[in-house]
Design an enzyme around this catalytic site. Structure first.
Site, short mmCIF file in Angstrom:
data_model
loop_
_atom_site.label_atom_id
_atom_site.label_comp_id
_atom_site.label_asym_id
_atom_site.label_seq_id
_atom_site.Cartn_x
_atom_site.Cartn_y
_atom_site.Cartn_z
N SER A 5 -15.07 23.15 5.98
CA SER A 5 -14.38 22.95 4.41
C SER A 5 -13.64 21.89 4.45
O SER A 5 -13.61 21.12 5.21
CB SER A 5 -13.54 24.47 4.37
OG SER A 5 -12.92 24.45 3.01
N CYS A 6 -13.58 21.64 3.22
CA CYS A 6 -12.96 20.45 2.68
C CYS A 6 -13.18 20.61 0.99
O CYS A 6 -14.38 20.48 0.89
CB CYS A 6 -13.10 19.08 3.17
SG CYS A 6 -11.72 18.44 3.66
#
Length: 449
Positions: A5-6
């Site tokens: 994720s980001c």
């Protein structure tokens, strides 16, 4: 270990309430990595001076703007941050057809800081980053270990008037202006056919590689992305979920909306696991230049159990000691070759206290709920105070010199109080158990007689 994720977001009028830009990012990094929040004042430099970034030394600018940064404590750059001109930048890892393996150069996180230090508008930040990319390239391990974890970078950049999405593949890049509505990015290329700025040799390079025939309409994401989508499938899902969360509040997006989005675990935006959300940022930037921007940072993992604390740029700001990690200077294992032979303790004061409380939240459901409620109340009180500045300006800036540090201390006091209450509860439960045990033994003895 691959990142899961980001996520970076920006909302502009008319999707926001009032004439404000709302910027937000979750920085998702290895779960054992400490993220610090630090402030660097504006500064002038002599001709010929150099600046040492994470891996390489480059020419320093004649002047750097004041910046506040949220960054992995082991490196020079930043995952996200803002400057005194209310420019905000967050970066994302992206992968595509172009290999990201290469020699040590500038990290994408270095480029975030350099863009903030050298640009007073979002568009100028695009120019700064792309010029540095052309001159120095990007490369080097993006984790504090010998895994050789590398990637290309995309950047979401905003100021008081607009936003820009900048996506890179090696030295090649494309940029898209965002003038209204909202935009989010999640570890995948998102620029398609609307390209407002680009590397002058990008199209010819892609044609030479056989990625574009030179005849069909040029689509940056299609040309530079992987032929297969397996590696970015999770990112695509998260991008869609993030976009839905923005759409849900379209026309009414506020700082609180953005914080709720960053705290959302069902969507995957608030990541858990080996890669998790280690720091979060939300900025509120009024279009009126007479009003200050307010930048909220957690400086701790998991925004669901963290407090967003306010920072406002004023003169005579002091270092943010409570969220600054220990410095090891030339003895830092990152600076020595071979790199990453050991990992020093990088925990800052707030991180240590947060870690203790997080353990209680995990193990005692009811107590954890009360702790979270008290932290959320503290956050709400701070946001109410900040609304006055966002609406009417700052009359006495000297009172805000310690704003962020004071908010951190208030959070630590709250955490310490909750730790004490938890300790007292544990003592009470222990005494109660001992009393019950004594009564049982007495009853057993009496019945035996």
């Amino acid at each position: 270990m691959q990142p899961s994720s980001c996520d970076t977001f920006v909302a502009l009028p008319p999707s926001t309430e009032g004439q404000r830009i709302i910027f937000g990012k979750n920085s998702d990094r290895p779960c054992d990595e400490v993220q610090e929040v630090v402030y660097f004042p504006a500064r002038d430099y002599d001709p010929g001076e150099k600046v040492e970034c994470t891996y390489i030394e480059i020419e320093q600018a004649a002047h750097t703007h004041a910046v506040v940064l949220s960054r992995p404590a082991w490196l020079w750059g930043a995952e996200m941050g803002a400057n005194e001109h209310q420019v905000c930048i967050g970066n994302e890892a992206v992968w595509g057809r172009e290999s990201a393996d290469g020699d040590e150069a500038l990290l994408g996180m270095d480029l975030v800081r350099l863009g903030l230090e050298r640009a007073d508008t979002a568009e100028k930040a695009v120019d700064v980053i792309t010029e540095l990319l052309e001159k120095y390239d990007q490369g080097g391990s993006c984790m504090e270990d010998e895994s050789g974890f590398t990637y290309h970078n995309s950047f979401l950049i905003s100021d008081r008037m607009e936003a820009w999405l900048l996506e890179t593949s090696g030295k090649h890049w494309a940029a898209e202006r965002v003038e209204d509505g909202y935009r989010n990015i999640s570890n995948q290329y998102g620029i398609t056919t609307k390209i407002d700025k680009e590397h002058p040799e990008m199209r010819e390079y892609a044609r030479g590689k056989g990625w574009w025939d030179g005849k069909t309409q040029f689509n940056f994401a299609t040309v530079f992305s992987f032929l297969t989508t397996a590696r970015i499938e999770a990112a695509g899902s998260r991008y869609c979920e993030g976009k839905k969360l923005l759409e849900k509040s379209n026309g009414h997006i506020t700082a609180e909306t953005m914080m709720d989005i960053l705290r959302d675990k069902d969507s995957g935006v608030n990541m858990e696991g080996m890669f998790m959300t280690t720091g979060s940022m939300v900025s509120v930037i009024p279009r009126d230049p007479s009003l200050p921007g307010v930048h909220y940072f957690t400086a701790t993992p998991d925004p669901e159990r963290s407090v967003f604390k306010p920072f406002i740029f004023v003169k005579n700001l002091l270092p943010l000691k409570e969220t600054s990690s220990p410095s090891y200077g030339a003895d830092d294992p990152v600076k020595k070759k071979p790199r990453f032979q050991s990992k020093p303790d990088r925990k800052h004061e707030l991180f240590v206290k947060h870690e203790l409380v997080a353990a209680i939240i995990d193990s005692h459901k009811e107590r954890g709920k009360k702790i979270t409620e008290s932290m959320r109340q503290l956050e709400k009180e701070n946001m109410t105070r900040m609304e006055e500045f966002l609406s009417h300006g700052v009359e006495e800036p000297d009172f805000l010199v310690k704003l962020f540090s004071t908010s951190v201390k208030e959070e630590m006091d709250t955490l310490l109080m909750q730790l004490q209450i938890s300790a007292n509860d544990l003592v009470s439960e222990t005494l109660k158990l001992q009393k019950n045990k004594t009564q049982v033994v007495s009853l057993y003895t009496a019945s035996s007689l």
